[in-house]
Design an enzyme around this catalytic site. Structure first.
Site, PDB file in Angstrom:
ATOM      1  CB  SER A  19      51.139  22.902  18.655  1.00 54.88           C
ATOM      2  OG  SER A  19      50.232  23.953  18.478  1.00 54.88           O
ATOM      3  NE  ARG A  31      46.675  20.425  11.740  1.00 58.75           N
ATOM      4  CZ  ARG A  31      47.515  19.731  12.470  1.00 58.75           C
ATOM      5  NH1 ARG A  31      48.771  20.074  12.536  1.00 58.75           N
ATOM      6  NH2 ARG A  31      47.109  18.668  13.141  1.00 58.75           N
ATOM      7  CE  LYS A  66      47.637  16.953  22.725  1.00 56.49           C
ATOM      8  NZ  LYS A  66      47.231  18.056  21.834  1.00 56.49           N
ATOM      9  CG  HIS A 119      46.188  27.476  17.059  1.00 54.49           C
ATOM     10  ND1 HIS A 119      47.413  27.143  17.599  1.00 54.49           N
ATOM     11  CD2 HIS A 119      45.520  26.302  16.893  1.00 54.49           C
ATOM     12  CE1 HIS A 119      47.466  25.831  17.762  1.00 54.49           C
ATOM     13  NE2 HIS A 119      46.327  25.302  17.331  1.00 54.49           N
TER      14      HIS A 119
END
Length: 153
Positions: free
Chosen positions: A128, A91, A42, A18
């Protein structure tokens, strides 16, 4: 006209990947606003307020990068902040497939473009969720995050 990019995410936690996207985005835009959003799908591990403080402290010498908390639709918040684009990190191709549909919807509904930056190769393995799991079970994660994950008081 000031070029403002809104970099949204849950950032739970904020990783070196990040950080890489924020710093590289700062080379392209006049201002980067990191938006720590509330994702109804989440449950947070690190409190959003604490993560905001950690990120702000980390970028304190870079006035071009700001941090906010928000709980509304990302594109709506971006428009309210005067952002001209959403900034997203990728990514891999899986990230692209997921992010592409969101970017298309934001463009169609709100006229807001998304700029994708591929994470530098040395950070492309970071997520994460993996960092949370390692931290939860007592493993050191210092090499994966740009600051200590101790929650500020």
């Amino acid at each position: 006209m000031k070029r403002i990019a809104f970099f949204p995410g849950t950032f739970d936690p904020f990783t070196r990947g990040h950080e890489d996207i924020a710093l590289r985005g700062a080379e392209l835009f006049d201002e980067i606003i990191i938006g720590i959003g509330h994702n109804t799908k989440k449950k947070r591990f690190f409190p959003a307020e604490a993560m905001k403080i950690l990120i702000e402290e980390h970028f304190k010498d870079n006035p071009q990068i700001k941090v906010i908390l928000y709980q509304d639709l990302t594109a709506k918040v971006a428009k309210e902040l005067g952002a001209t684009v959403l900034l997203r990190g990728l990514r891999n191709t899986t990230d692209f497939e997921y992010e592409n549909s969101i970017a298309q919807a934001n463009r169609h509904i709100n006229g807001l473009d998304t700029v994708f930056i591929y994470t530098s190769p040395e950070f492309s393995h970071l997520s994460s969720s993996i960092i949370r799991e390692l931290h939860k079970f007592g493993h050191t994660v210092d090499e994966f995050v740009p600051f200590s994950l101790e929650v500020p008081k």
